[in-house]
Scaffold this active site. Sequence first.
Site, PDB file in Angstrom:
ATOM      1  CG  HIS A  37      -2.233  -0.595   0.735  1.00 56.25           C
ATOM      2  ND1 HIS A  37      -2.330  -2.025   0.749  1.00 56.25           N
ATOM      3  CD2 HIS A  37      -3.301  -0.175   0.640  1.00 56.25           C
ATOM      4  CE1 HIS A  37      -3.660  -2.407   0.427  1.00 56.25           C
ATOM      5  NE2 HIS A  37      -4.466  -1.234   0.359  1.00 56.25           N
ATOM      6  CE  LYS A  98      -8.267 -12.825   7.582  1.00 56.52           C
ATOM      7  NZ  LYS A  98      -8.063 -12.586   8.943  1.00 56.52           N
TER       8      LYS A  98
END
Lengths: 172, 278
Positions: A37, A98
């Site tokens: 990221h 998730k």
Amino acid sequence: MAVKLRTPLTEREVLKLKAGDLVYLSGVIYTARDLAHRKLLEKAPFDLRGAVIYHCGPIVQKESGRYRIVSAGPTTSARMNRHLEKILSMGIKGIIGKGGMNPEPFKEHRAVYFAFTGGAGSLAAKSVKRVLDVYWLEELGIPEAVWVLEVEDFPLIVGIDAFGNSLYSNPR
Amino acid sequence: MERAIFEAIKLAVTKIPDDVVKSLREAYEKEDNPVAKFNLENILKAVEIGKRERIPVCQDTGTVTFFVEAGIKSPYLREIEEVITSALEKATKEIPLRPNTLDVLTNKNVGNLPIIHWELAKGDKIRIAILPKGGGSENCSALAMLTPAESFEGVKRAVVDRVKECGGKPCPPVIIGIGIGGSADFALKLAKKALLRPVGERHKDKRIAKFEGELLEEINSIGIGPMGMGGKTTALDVKVEITYRHPASFPVGIVFQCWAHRKAFLEISANGEVRVWQ
């Protein structure tokens, strides 16, 4: 409702989805977790508009010069909450993971959070047709590198829709 | 011996043990929430694929933890640590496992290094429990230093609060290990060791067995459900272990394990014979 979608996603498609819908996703997705990221936010080496990011650190095997995905379930998305605002402002329309994330930025940027079952990596790998490319493998290692995957009918649940509705009671 | 440890690691990461699968099937049967059903169905499918194709069920093959009970008369004491490390290295390449060991200062991935907990024992056998444990569940581990007056009610509150705080992060339905007493470090180690007991089995002391049952019921009444998306089963089981405590202290170690509760056991006899089971 069950819908078939193909990447890149359009805003129109995303706005039709409601939390709890089942989606079969096909096309190109990009794996990214913690370190990736930071790299993507510095300089993305591909077009992020309409793209789908997968919070996943797969097991990958190299067989006769080609990469094969062995197991590829989602990792905990909440760790990436700190980057969410910026990553969605770059035009990303879908995130797969998730455990859920902050719902507000999804509403603000009209994007959607897809959930796949954590731990079900052997099943997720069945939806991956092939590895198209990989970025920063040497630097970040297998689990942290950005893997460009072609998926077919990846079965996902809309966990957070573009209106900020969330199936998670506690998405911290 | 290296081959046997390799095979035990492979068994652990590719085949979810029968006790765990049984409890997952039961959870699937009693669930009526469609999203929870979707998740439990995926879980059962992933379990089948792992077993059939002998590939890791979860891509996070974790930090591979070894609990070694070393008989002081075993002829293999000198070599066992080296053999565990080389078996894990081989497993990483051949199964394969995900390389999960990073240098904290440089973030460089160095493959997989084991965490080994040693315990000395009488006799000439070495017994090893293997617990490959993923990061998502491990990140929810917690230590509560309660005051003695808070006692078991305090334990219940601390555990339930932690379950709520973690939501879907540890990949529920989870198995929770709790260690009460000892010192801060020991309580956490005891909690992790508690996970090695079979799912569905109660503690042999009736008072602790009752406490385990009450905690499980309370956790499952919250409604976090599989993957934190709602449902009846948040935990498959709760395991509590106790030891003596200091009069001023009431340490409680809380360790979460995801539904992919991977484990394998082996015993090395003095003549080099190895027995592996789950």
